[in-house]
Design a protein around this motif. Structure first.
Motif: not given
Length: 384
Positions: A220-242
């Protein structure tokens, strides 16, 4: 000691049954007399039932086969999805006894109203099912604190929603847990699917989440928030995210991103089902958009594979329906980027549970809690 022995016997019956009392003694190392006493206690609590004669291969009268009591306590699974609400009851054998589902648009409603509707659905299920409900768990696509507050669920538009407290008002007397839908989907896969204890489970619909199982337990990680795969950057200079970053996986492999990349209008109904229908018809823009999404997913997951060395990567949630078109790009990217260690392409699979994974995992969380600590359940019943 007795509490531990009750759990040993219950787990043997649940995971390897039906078994005779002699077979339970052989599996647990307990004496037959001790097993008989413990079985009697479990039967009195409504957790174990006899299921006819147990085959033994020996001459003489066979013993009775023991298994989890299907009329015993049930687990209640609840889910708030991006476009749906779901509830189900699962008995001690892992059999789904009742289900309910409703479409909704959470962004246009107060979270309390959404949870009231879900609680009403749950109450109707419990009223229609004669077995007692041992507890409930809620699956949500967002970050959840240990006290059941949905800290942030961007695709629901929720922030700091006290989900456990709101549900408890409508379901008094039912113990409640709230967790991320990817975590519960991963546990459903462990208990009802592949059974793999060391895996990465990817759950996707509007957003993309992941859960990591290590030795059968969630990381789970230190605060229980592990697993946010959707916000792993696949194009660091790519489209802006919410989320405020750029190039996040969701911007390339989320369902809305695939619809946009295919040049389609947002469908009025189920966007994933619409994409699957169009892909099956061979519509080139949709196939190209899914290929792009698969490459982005594979890029992100290659980093996960290199970091944690899982035995399996499972694609679940709504994206399980798109596996035929996502997996080729995913496999190609993982194979190319996981070059310094062995990797079996067959270790990347699609969950057979699909969209049902989170709500089934939520129900099974209670069921497994009863199986792993039957004394606690029996004590709670006795105290009522």
């Amino acid at each position: 000691m007795r509490r531990q022995n009750l759990a040993l016997v219950m787990a043997a019956v649940a995971d390897a049954g039906p078994l005779s009392r002699a077979a339970v003694a052989g599996r647990t190392g307990l004496t037959r007399a001790a097993v008989s006493s413990l079985v009697d206690e479990l039967m009195t609590a409504g957790l174990v039932a006899e299921r006819g004669p147990a085959p033994s291969g020996r001459v003489g009268r066979p013993g009775s086969a023991l298994g989890p009591d299907p009329a015993g306590p049930a687990g209640l699974g609840l889910e708030v999805g991006v476009r749906h609400l779901a509830a189900c009851l699962v008995d001690l054998t892992g059999t789904v006894r009742a289900t309910a589902r409703a479409d909704h648009a959470p962004q246009d409603r107060d979270p309390a109203d959404v949870l009231r509707q879900l609680a009403d659905m749950a109450q109707e299920l419990m009223d229609s099912h004669p077995s007692p409900t041992a507890g409930a768990a809620l699956a949500v696509p967002g970050l959840v604190t240990p006290d059941g507050v949905v800290a942030h669920a961007p695709n629901l538009g929720w922030r700091q929603v006290p989900a456990a407290a709101l549900l408890a008002e409508r379901l008094p007397g039912v113990p409640l847990t709230v967790d991320n839908e990817a975590n519960l989907g991963a546990q459903a896969e462990r208990w009802l699917g592949t059974g793999c204890a060391d895996a990465v489970h990817v759950s996707a619909e509007a957003g993309i989440g992941a859960a990591l199982l290590v030795g059968g337990r969630l990381f789970r990680g230190v605060r229980g928030f592990a697993g946010e795969l959707g916000h792993v950057p696949v194009h660091p200079d790519g489209e802006p995210c919410a989320c405020g970053s750029r190039g996040c996986l969701e911007r390339y492999a989320g369902a809305a991103a695939v619809v946009r990349a295919a040049g389609l209008r947002e469908p009025a109904g189920d966007r994933v089902a619409d994409l699957a229908r169009r892909a099956a018809r061979g519509e080139e823009p949709v196939l190209a958009a899914l290929e792009r999404a698969g490459v982005a997913l594979g890029t992100a997951l290659a980093g996960v594979v290199n970091l944690v060395d899982p035995a399996a990567v499972v694609l679940g949630g709504a994206y399980a329906e798109l596996g035929d078109w996502l997996l080729p790009g995913m496999r190609r990217e993982i194979r190319a980027r996981v070059a310094v260690r062995p990797w079996d392409p067959g270790a990347l699979t699609v969950s057979a549970l699909g969209r049902r994974g989170p709500v089934l995992g939520a129900a099974m969380l209670t069921v497994r809690g009863v199986i792993e600590d039957p004394a606690r359940y029996a004590s709670a019943v006795a105290a009522r």
